[in-house]
Write an enzyme that holds these catalytic residues in place. Structure first.
Site, mmCIF file in Angstrom:
data_model
loop_
_atom_site.group_PDB
_atom_site.id
_atom_site.type_symbol
_atom_site.label_atom_id
_atom_site.label_comp_id
_atom_site.label_asym_id
_atom_site.label_seq_id
_atom_site.Cartn_x
_atom_site.Cartn_y
_atom_site.Cartn_z
ATOM 1 N N TYR A 54 0.826 -1.203 0.000
ATOM 2 C CA TYR A 54 0.000 0.000 0.000
ATOM 3 C C TYR A 54 0.863 1.257 0.000
ATOM 4 O O TYR A 54 1.365 1.699 1.033
ATOM 5 C CB TYR A 54 -0.939 0.017 1.208
ATOM 6 C CG TYR A 54 -1.834 -1.194 1.338
ATOM 7 C CD1 TYR A 54 -2.170 -1.973 0.237
ATOM 8 C CD2 TYR A 54 -2.339 -1.578 2.575
ATOM 9 C CE1 TYR A 54 -2.986 -3.087 0.351
ATOM 10 C CE2 TYR A 54 -3.162 -2.687 2.706
ATOM 11 C CZ TYR A 54 -3.468 -3.435 1.590
ATOM 12 O OH TYR A 54 -4.279 -4.545 1.722
ATOM 13 N N HIS A 141 0.372 -12.320 1.621
ATOM 14 C CA HIS A 141 -0.414 -11.380 0.827
ATOM 15 C C HIS A 141 -0.494 -11.791 -0.646
ATOM 16 O O HIS A 141 0.513 -11.804 -1.359
ATOM 17 C CB HIS A 141 0.210 -9.980 0.922
ATOM 18 C CG HIS A 141 -0.693 -8.874 0.512
ATOM 19 N ND1 HIS A 141 -0.269 -7.569 0.351
ATOM 20 C CD2 HIS A 141 -2.023 -8.859 0.233
ATOM 21 C CE1 HIS A 141 -1.283 -6.807 0.004
ATOM 22 N NE2 HIS A 141 -2.357 -7.572 -0.090
#
Length: 330
Positions: A54, A141
């Site tokens: 992010y 992830h």
């Protein structure tokens, strides 16, 4: 607060997703990011999720800085491993990272790495950016295209970190339900983060993932309750799964919105409430990029959705009959 699996790590029913404050799609100022996190705290949110992906670490840095004034034992933080951030060799103008969805300078590149060494290096770098000596939850992830390495090397590395007491709970976070089901059935994860696959528009997680999680005592954190925006504001051009929504799904979302309004509630409230009704779900993760968005989400989450709305969904064929729905308090 609910414990994740058998880990003892507790999460609030509503969680803050920090991709937005990592400049997802467009810039967010330092002040806006800080205010968003503080609004979450003031709204009772105590679970905060981030990732190196992010904003090339910007989300982690901002989240860590905003949480610093609060007692460490009072909140839960999760981050993710599987993408290492390596500095680019470009000098001068490095361009931007918008190809990956973030309005930040492309000072680093993401390198997929689910090896044991990669997991440890990724976690160490995250701790440095967060300014913390520990995180509570670590997820593998998006291992979609790296399943073999994730199961053979990445997961055992997380298991070792947990046994060493360096993290409290471990799991995987993905935008699909199938591989998460495999994690639930074949490993000893505490939690899985399922984004976008358990919503009023998409119940794929209901087929195998949620029943398997309930059977094995694995917690589920549901992300993407609004399906990238379509269930927050259904209109032409709205997004579903990070792309422009197909006409058929837009029509379905508009029907859901009309039904919600007919029963005196909002589609946002109904979308959040639906995710909470399954017994395997421990928390609903909502991304926000401003204090106003956080406060609205908290208000919608706290609202009671009339039973008539849920009956109406079934009568209109907008929800499978076996999907659990909230029950009103007597």
């Amino acid at each position: 607060m609910s414990a994740l699996g058998g880990s003892g790590v507790e999460v609030s029913p509503l969680a803050f997703g920090a991709a937005g404050i990592g400049n997802l799609y467009s810039e967010v100022s330092e002040e806006q990011a800080y205010d968003a996190v503080q609004a979450a705290w003031q709204s009772g949110i105590r679970y905060f999720d981030t990732a190196p992906h992010y904003g090339l670490g910007l989300s982690e840095r901002r989240l860590g800085a905003a949480l610093r004034e609060h007692p460490r034992a009072a909140y839960t933080v999760s981050t993710k491993v599987g993408r290492l951030l390596e500095p680019t060799d470009v000098e001068g103008d490095v361009g931007d990272d918008l190809a990956n969805g973030f309005a930040v300078p492309a000072t680093h590149r993401r390198v997929w790495d689910f090896s044991a060494d990669g997991v440890r290096r990724g976690l160490e770098a995250s701790l440095e950016r967060l300014g913390l000596d520990r995180v509570d939850v670590v997820y593998l992830h998006d291992p979609d295209d790296h399943a073999e390495q994730a199961f053979r090397e990445g997961y055992p590395a997380l298991e070792k970190l947990r046994s060493e007491g360096l993290v409290g709970a471990i799991g995987a976070g993905m935008n699909q339900a199938e591989m998460l089901t495999r994690f639930v059935r074949e490993t000893d994860v505490d939690v899985v983060l399922c984004a976008g696959r358990y919503t009023l528009l998409d119940q794929r997680a209901l087929t195998e993932l949620l029943p398997a999680a309930a059977e094995r005592g694995v917690s589920v954190v549901v992300g993407g309750a609004f399906n990238s925006g379509l269930l927050a504001d259904p209109r032409p051009g709205a997004t579903f799964n990070y792309a422009t929504a197909p006409e058929e799904l837009l029509d379905r979302a508009l029907r859901l919105k009309t039904l919600a309004e007919r029963h005196g509630t909002t589609l946002r409230a109904a979308a959040l409430a639906f995710c909470t009704a399954h017994p395997a779900v421990a928390s609903v993760l909502v991304g926000a990029r401003s204090a106003a968005e956080v406060r609205d989400c908290a208000q919608q989450f706290a609202a009671t959705v009339p039973a008539g709305f849920w009956r109406g969904l079934g009568e209109a064929g907008l929800l499978p009959p076996h999907a659990p729905v909230p029950t009103e308090e007597p």
